[in-house]
Motif scaffolding. Structure first.
Motif, PDB file in Angstrom:
ATOM      1  N   GLU A  21    -119.736 -10.779  19.475  1.00  0.00           N
ATOM      2  CA  GLU A  21    -119.144 -11.826  20.314  1.00  0.00           C
ATOM      3  C   GLU A  21    -118.874 -11.310  21.733  1.00  0.00           C
ATOM      4  O   GLU A  21    -118.019 -11.808  22.441  1.00  0.00           O
ATOM      5  CB  GLU A  21    -117.832 -12.313  19.685  1.00  0.00           C
ATOM      6  CG  GLU A  21    -118.016 -12.986  18.336  1.00  0.00           C
ATOM      7  CD  GLU A  21    -116.692 -13.396  17.708  1.00  0.00           C
ATOM      8  OE1 GLU A  21    -115.635 -13.054  18.267  1.00  0.00           O
ATOM      9  OE2 GLU A  21    -116.730 -14.051  16.653  1.00  0.00           O
ATOM     10  N   GLN A  22    -119.624 -10.297  22.142  1.00  0.00           N
ATOM     11  CA  GLN A  22    -119.420  -9.652  23.425  1.00  0.00           C
ATOM     12  C   GLN A  22    -119.641 -10.619  24.595  1.00  0.00           C
ATOM     13  O   GLN A  22    -120.340 -11.619  24.487  1.00  0.00           O
ATOM     14  CB  GLN A  22    -120.360  -8.460  23.565  1.00  0.00           C
ATOM     15  CG  GLN A  22    -121.842  -8.841  23.536  1.00  0.00           C
ATOM     16  CD  GLN A  22    -122.725  -7.614  23.632  1.00  0.00           C
ATOM     17  OE1 GLN A  22    -122.731  -6.952  24.642  1.00  0.00           O
ATOM     18  NE2 GLN A  22    -123.459  -7.305  22.554  1.00  0.00           N
ATOM     19  N   THR A  23    -119.022 -10.252  25.733  1.00  0.00           N
ATOM     20  CA  THR A  23    -119.145 -11.024  26.969  1.00  0.00           C
ATOM     21  C   THR A  23    -120.234 -10.419  27.841  1.00  0.00           C
ATOM     22  O   THR A  23    -120.325  -9.197  27.970  1.00  0.00           O
ATOM     23  CB  THR A  23    -117.809 -11.004  27.737  1.00  0.00           C
ATOM     24  OG1 THR A  23    -116.787 -11.580  26.921  1.00  0.00           O
ATOM     25  CG2 THR A  23    -117.910 -11.770  29.043  1.00  0.00           C
ATOM     26  N   ASP A  24    -121.056 -11.251  28.434  1.00  0.00           N
ATOM     27  CA  ASP A  24    -122.077 -10.756  29.356  1.00  0.00           C
ATOM     28  C   ASP A  24    -121.423 -10.071  30.542  1.00  0.00           C
ATOM     29  O   ASP A  24    -120.387 -10.524  31.050  1.00  0.00           O
ATOM     30  CB  ASP A  24    -122.955 -11.905  29.864  1.00  0.00           C
ATOM     31  CG  ASP A  24    -123.911 -12.403  28.797  1.00  0.00           C
ATOM     32  OD1 ASP A  24    -124.165 -11.648  27.839  1.00  0.00           O
ATOM     33  OD2 ASP A  24    -124.384 -13.548  28.913  1.00  0.00           O
ATOM     34  N   LEU A  25    -122.016  -8.977  30.994  1.00  0.00           N
ATOM     35  CA  LEU A  25    -121.465  -8.235  32.127  1.00  0.00           C
ATOM     36  C   LEU A  25    -121.615  -9.068  33.403  1.00  0.00           C
ATOM     37  O   LEU A  25    -122.719  -9.456  33.786  1.00  0.00           O
ATOM     38  CB  LEU A  25    -122.194  -6.901  32.281  1.00  0.00           C
ATOM     39  CG  LEU A  25    -121.464  -5.834  33.094  1.00  0.00           C
ATOM     40  CD1 LEU A  25    -120.186  -5.412  32.372  1.00  0.00           C
ATOM     41  CD2 LEU A  25    -122.360  -4.628  33.340  1.00  0.00           C
ATOM     42  N   THR A  26    -120.480  -9.339  34.060  1.00  0.00           N
ATOM     43  CA  THR A  26    -120.498 -10.129  35.297  1.00  0.00           C
ATOM     44  C   THR A  26    -120.093  -9.308  36.510  1.00  0.00           C
ATOM     45  O   THR A  26    -120.375  -9.708  37.639  1.00  0.00           O
ATOM     46  CB  THR A  26    -119.539 -11.330  35.180  1.00  0.00           C
ATOM     47  OG1 THR A  26    -118.211 -10.857  34.913  1.00  0.00           O
ATOM     48  CG2 THR A  26    -119.977 -12.272  34.072  1.00  0.00           C
ATOM     49  N   LYS A  27    -119.432  -8.156  36.289  1.00  0.00           N
ATOM     50  CA  LYS A  27    -118.983  -7.328  37.414  1.00  0.00           C
ATOM     51  C   LYS A  27    -119.320  -5.879  37.136  1.00  0.00           C
ATOM     52  O   LYS A  27    -118.887  -5.312  36.136  1.00  0.00           O
ATOM     53  CB  LYS A  27    -117.472  -7.488  37.632  1.00  0.00           C
ATOM     54  CG  LYS A  27    -116.915  -6.666  38.787  1.00  0.00           C
ATOM     55  CD  LYS A  27    -115.418  -6.921  38.966  1.00  0.00           C
ATOM     56  CE  LYS A  27    -114.850  -6.125  40.127  1.00  0.00           C
ATOM     57  NZ  LYS A  27    -113.387  -6.396  40.307  1.00  0.00           N
ATOM     58  N   LEU A  28    -120.114  -5.266  38.023  1.00  0.00           N
ATOM     59  CA  LEU A  28    -120.503  -3.865  37.866  1.00  0.00           C
ATOM     60  C   LEU A  28    -120.186  -3.112  39.155  1.00  0.00           C
ATOM     61  O   LEU A  28    -120.663  -3.468  40.236  1.00  0.00           O
ATOM     62  CB  LEU A  28    -121.997  -3.757  37.551  1.00  0.00           C
ATOM     63  CG  LEU A  28    -122.564  -2.331  37.471  1.00  0.00           C
ATOM     64  CD1 LEU A  28    -121.859  -1.533  36.369  1.00  0.00           C
ATOM     65  CD2 LEU A  28    -124.078  -2.366  37.235  1.00  0.00           C
ATOM     66  N   ILE A  29    -119.365  -2.067  39.038  1.00  0.00           N
ATOM     67  CA  ILE A  29    -119.009  -1.224  40.175  1.00  0.00           C
ATOM     68  C   ILE A  29    -119.561   0.169  39.928  1.00  0.00           C
ATOM     69  O   ILE A  29    -119.171   0.851  38.973  1.00  0.00           O
ATOM     70  CB  ILE A  29    -117.481  -1.159  40.361  1.00  0.00           C
ATOM     71  CG1 ILE A  29    -116.904  -2.561  40.579  1.00  0.00           C
ATOM     72  CG2 ILE A  29    -117.122  -0.253  41.539  1.00  0.00           C
ATOM     73  CD1 ILE A  29    -115.391  -2.587  40.667  1.00  0.00           C
TER      74      ILE A  29
END
Length: 569
Positions: A83-91
């Motif tokens: 049920e993971q969330t798609d990556l929307t913020k990558l630093i």
């Protein structure tokens, strides 16, 4: 078998393995626990990890079976990796990246990609496939070219490319119709594309520290542009159409080769004009007559010989910098500017104002100029007349009320100006109430130096844009100001304010200038960096240790960026 066809680990496998620092490609170290948290939050911060390349496990974070799925234990509701969330913020800032893989296309849900302070010389063409991207920060790298595919990012709102080695910009940039903030400062640009005129939502454009000799007239067609910075270029002239940009509020033209100040026939919203360190020789009425909304006028380090009487047209002026010019005298009427708080005159061959008077500060200089107006009037009439600046006798100021009732009473005088001598009469008395009723005042006197709080009823001032509370006795940031969402300028210097609430300040989306100089701020919250509407943030003279003075000296944008980088993730 798992749903991806991988065998489940045999019993007895170390259950802590998924939280160890596992090595990815290129010897990079990424904690599995950090990846696990990212699958829940959709945010991954790999800043400052000495990465020479981005590990493959990062690009494939939403594709491959996670390490914890191989553990021989059951998951509770909060640990269901499927049920993971798609990556929307990558630093991935502050690393040693020299290039990026085309595999970044495997993160199509990204809305924020921050790669500042690396060693990137180019961007992969696959970046054009990140169709949801809204903010891209590639500042402080070594980019010398941009891929055409960058122009496909139609949802992009913020693009930060400052401190690179760019010599040109793709013509297709005009397709970035949603772009609001574009920073191209500190590159090697000699021109910008005419297609910039199609950036219909652009509000902030920073072209400072490049190699441009002129600006295309097309840039003046950016209808929503509020902030234009062309500091440190080689501009000798600017397009006359620039003066007709009705949305423009802040214009920076410092450190160029301008010989004339542009005429502004219709810039009724222009609030700050910075033309210091040029070669301007003359300032005339035609340059000033339409700048009636101007708050800050920076003319330092030019070749001006005089200031016209029409300076009094600038009724909203708060800061006037005339440092290092050739001015020998000032118009006395300058003393009547109602909002002027800062007047810099150092480095001029002034003949009528003594240096010891200049050293006493702005208010004393303005007081002196007003006294000369009085003298001029008296000479013209041959008979001295009493004016609002006449020294009040003790009978005109109720000293008994000051000492016993803590009341400063200067009512029923039918005056349009409270003499400064009235405030001087306060002395060391602690005043809690002021009565200036039944006069002809058209503004709150600036030299009260007494306020410690504001009434909650001020919330009814739903159109208030500017408030000046400098040189008072506030120990906390007035809470009612947070609710005045129309405020654009808050001047709160020289008080005793100990803290501010960055969350509430961020909601003040029109706030452009915040002056907190000379207060008691021991800590600057990193979240203040999220207040992206701020164009001028003044923090000098506070006892905090971070940010350091060197960061403050770089200006507001650098301070905000520094603070954002320190926000815990």
């Amino acid at each position: 078998m798992s749903r991806h066809g991988r065998a489940v680990a045999a019993p007895g496998r170390d259950l802590r393995a998924g939280f160890r620092h596992d090595r990815g490609d290129g010897g990079a170290v990424v904690p599995q626990g950090l990846l696990k948290a990212a699958r829940k939050s959709g945010q991954l911060n790999l800043s400052g990890r000495e990465l020479s390349e981005v590990p493959q496990m990062v690009w494939r974070i939403n594709l491959d079976l996670p390490e914890e799925a191989n553990q021989n234990h059951s998951f509770n509701a909060s640990e269901r990796w499927w049920e993971q969330t798609d990556l929307t913020k990558l630093i991935i800032s502050n690393n040693k990246l020299q290039s990026l893989s085309d595999d970044l296309r495997l993160l199509p849900a990204l809305t924020i990609l921050d790669m500042h302070d690396n060693l990137l010389t180019s961007l992969p063409c696959a970046i054009g496939e990140l169709e949801n991207l809204q903010k891209l920060n590639v500042s402080h790298n070594k980019l010398n070219i941009l891929p055409e595919e960058l122009t496909k990012l139609r949802n992009l709102k913020g693009l930060f490319l400052q401190y690179n080695e760019l010599t040109c910009i793709p013509e297709g940039f005009g397709q970035l119709h949603r772009l609001e903030d574009l920073d191209l400062s500190n590159n090697r640009l000699t021109a910008v594309p005419a297609s910039f005129s199609s950036l219909s939502n652009l509000m902030r454009l920073n072209l400072a520290s490049n190699q441009m000799k002129n600006l295309p007239a097309e840039i003046t067609r950016i209808k929503k542009l509020k902030h234009l910075d062309c500091t440190s270029n080689y501009l000798e002239t600017i397009p006359s159409e620039l003066a007709c940009m009705e949305s423009l509020e802040l214009l920076y033209l410092r450190r160029n080769k301008l010989r004339f100040l542009p005429e502004f026939p219709s810039c009724i919203l222009l609030k700050e004009l910075h033309v210091g360190e040029n070669q301007i020789e003359m300032l005339g009425a035609e340059h000033l007559q339409h700048l009636q909304s101007i708050h800050v006028l920076d003319l330092r380090d030019n070749k001006l010989k005089s200031i016209p009487d029409e300076i009094t047209l600038l009724q909203a002026l708060e800061r006037l910098d005339l440092t290092n010019n050739d001015i020998s005298s000032l118009p006395h009427t300058l003393g009547n500017l109602p909002r002027l708080q800062f007047l810099a005159l150092e480095g001029n061959p002034l003949r009528t104002i003594r240096r010891e008077l200049l050293n006493k500060g702005t208010q004393e200089v303005l007081k002196y100029l007003r006294s000369k107006i009085k003298a001029d009037t008296a000479n013209q009439n041959d008979t001295p007349t009493e004016t609002a600046m006449t020294l009040p006798s003790q009978s005109r100021v109720n000293t008994h009320a000051m000492m016993t009732l803590k009341l400063l009473d200067y009512s029923e005088k039918q005056t349009a100006l409270i003499p400064e001598e009235v405030f001087d009469a306060v002395g060391s008395n602690a005043i809690t109430s002021i009565n200036f009723s039944k006069n002809h005042l058209n503004e709150i006197p600036k030299r009260n130096n007494l306020l410690a709080s504001l009434p909650e009823e001020m919330e009814a001032l739903t159109k208030l844009q500017t408030i000046n509370l400098s040189f008072n006795r506030f120990k906390t940031f007035p809470s009612v100001l947070y609710r005045l969402r129309t405020l654009e300028t808050i001047l709160l210097s020289n008080n005793q304010v100990g803290s501010v609430d960055p969350v509430q300040l961020k909601q003040m989306d029109r706030l452009a200038t915040l002056d907190l100089q000379n207060n008691d701020l021991l800590h600057i919250p990193p979240e203040l960096g999220n207040c992206v509407s701020l164009r001028t943030l003044l923090l000098e003279g506070n006892p905090f240790r971070i940010p350091r003075a060197a960061i403050l000296a770089k200006g507001t944008d650098a301070v905000l960026e520094y603070l954002r980088d320190r926000i815990p993730t």
